[in-house]
Design an enzyme around this catalytic site. Structure first.
Site, PDB file in Angstrom:
ATOM      1  N   TYR A 199      -5.031   4.809   8.626  1.00 15.47           N
ATOM      2  CA  TYR A 199      -4.782   5.347   9.975  1.00 15.47           C
ATOM      3  C   TYR A 199      -6.094   5.714  10.660  1.00 15.47           C
ATOM      4  CZ  TYR A 199      -2.420   8.308  13.494  1.00 15.47           C
ATOM      5  OH  TYR A 199      -1.963   8.872  14.650  1.00 15.47           O
ATOM      6  N   ASN A 200      -7.042   6.238   9.889  1.00 12.19           N
ATOM      7  CA  ASN A 200      -8.339   6.619  10.437  1.00 12.19           C
ATOM      8  C   ASN A 200      -9.025   5.454  11.142  1.00 12.19           C
ATOM      9  OD1 ASN A 200     -10.930   8.352  10.455  1.00 12.19           O
ATOM     10  ND2 ASN A 200     -11.553   6.573   9.288  1.00 12.19           N
ATOM     11  N   ASP A 239       0.811  -1.217   0.000  1.00 11.21           N
ATOM     12  CA  ASP A 239       0.000   0.000   0.000  1.00 11.21           C
ATOM     13  C   ASP A 239       0.845   1.267   0.000  1.00 11.21           C
ATOM     14  OD1 ASP A 239      -2.359  -1.384  -0.090  1.00 11.21           O
ATOM     15  OD2 ASP A 239      -2.732  -1.298   2.060  1.00 11.21           O
ATOM     16  N   ALA A 255     -11.033   7.093   0.649  1.00 14.25           N
ATOM     17  CA  ALA A 255      -9.948   6.188   0.273  1.00 14.25           C
ATOM     18  C   ALA A 255      -9.042   5.867   1.451  1.00 14.25           C
ATOM     19  CB  ALA A 255      -9.134   6.791  -0.869  1.00 14.25           C
ATOM     20  N   GLU A 285      -4.958  10.812   4.193  1.00 15.52           N
ATOM     21  CA  GLU A 285      -5.365  11.712   5.265  1.00 15.52           C
ATOM     22  C   GLU A 285      -4.330  12.803   5.503  1.00 15.52           C
ATOM     23  OE1 GLU A 285      -2.472   9.234   6.754  1.00 15.52           O
ATOM     24  OE2 GLU A 285      -4.457   8.311   6.525  1.00 15.52           O
TER      25      GLU A 285
END
Length: 254
Positions: free
Chosen positions: A156-157, A43, A151, A114
Site C-alpha cells: 500500500y505504501n 500475498d 517488508a 503497515e
C-alpha cells in the site's frame, strides 16, 4: 536434513490442487509438528500465514498460486527440499499498534506490512503527528496516513507514492494518503526504533479508522505505532531471488 512440511493453501482452486499434489510428493504433517510451513496462494494468504506463525519458531516458505505474489517464491514441484535448504531466512519484526477508540477502549494489533489510518466519511481527516513524544506536524489534512515497514514498503505504501525500503534498512516510512494540507508534504523516513503517535483531531466530526494489516479498529482518537520488541515471524525466500533482490528490482521497473 530431513524436513517435515505442512502444506497449507488459500481457497483458490489452483492453490488447493497444488497443496494436494505436493503433499503426495513430500508428505504432510500437522502445522504444530512441522519445521517448515509451505504456504500456497497469494500475498494476502502469505500475510495471514505469517501472522498465524508469529513467535512459533517455524519458517514459512511461500509459493505463488495467486496473482501478484511479491512475497512468494515461484511455484514448482521440483526439489522442494533442496530449495528450502538453500533459501534465505528473513526474520521480520512487526509493528505494534495500540489504538484508542472514541469509547476510550484500547486495541492491540500487529502489522507486518503497515499500520494505516483512513478517513471514515466524506470529510477529510485532521491528524496531529508526533515522533517520540515531540509534535512534528501540528495538523495534517488528508485521506489518511500509514507507517510502513520495509517488508510492506512495496505494498500500500508504494501505491501511495511512498519510498521503497530495503529489507535490512532500519527505517520506517511515514506516508500520507492524498495529503491536502500541507500540500507539499510527502511523508518522512524514520528510524525503526521510534514511536509514532497519531492523534485524530475533531474525531466526532471527522471519524477515522485504523488498520494493522487486516485488523481494523473503527472510530479511533489516537494510535501509537512502534516496532514490537517481543514478536517475530520467519519467512524463507529462494536464494536465486531473495527478498532484498526483489525490492531492489522493483525500484527499476518501467
Amino acid at each position: 536434513m530431513t524436513r517435515k512440511f505442512s502444506f497449507i493453501a488459500s481457497s483458490a482452486p489452483d492453490a488447493q490442487a497444488a497443496a494436494k499434489h505436493l503433499a503426495a510428493l513430500y508428505g504432510n504433517v500437522r502445522e504444530d509438528e512441522s519445521d517448515v510451513i509451505v504456504a500456497l496462494g497469494g500475498d494476502g494468504f502469505m500475510l495471514q500465514t505469517l501472522h498465524s506463525q508469529m513467535n512459533s519458531g517455524r519458517m514459512v516458505y511461500g509459493m505463488n498460486r495467486g496473482s501478484v505474489g511479491f512475497l512468494m517464491n515461484v511455484y514448482t514441484d521440483e526439489d522442494l527440499v533442496g530449495r528450502v535448504d538453500a533459501a534465505v531466512e528473513n526474520i521480520i519484526r512487526p509493528l505494534e499498534m495500540i489504538a484508542t477508540d472514541v469509547s476510550g477502549k484500547t486495541h492491540r494489533a500487529l502489522a507486518i506490512n503497515e499500520v494505516s489510518l483512513l478517513r471514515q466519511s466524506y470529510q477529510a481527516a485532521k491528524l496531529q503527528l508526533s515522533v517520540d513524544g515531540q509534535v512534528r506536524l501540528e495538523e495534517l489534512i488528508c485521506d489518511g496516513i500509514m507507517v510502513a515497514t520495509p517488508a510492506g514498503s512495496t505494498a500500500y505504501n508504494l501505491s501511495a507514492h511512498g519510498p521503497i525500503l530495503p529489507l535490512d534498512a532500519q527505517l520506517l516510512a511515514l506516508t500520507p494518503v492524498s495529503a491536502f494540507r500541507p500540500r507539499r508534504w510527502r511523508g518522512a523516513l524514520l528510524p525503526s526504533k521510534v514511536t509514532v503517535t497519531i492523534d485524530v483531531l475533531e474525531s466526532d466530526k471527522r471519524p477515522v479508522n485504523a488498520v494493522a494489516d487486516h485488523n481494523e479498529v473503527k472510530s479511533v482518537t489516537q494510535v501509537r505505532v512502534a516496532e514490537s520488541l517481543d514478536d517475530t515471524t520467519r519467512i524463507l525466500t529462494d536464494s536465486s531471488h531473495s527478498w532484498n533482490e526483489r525490492i531492489l528490482a522493483e525500484q527499476f521497473l518501467p
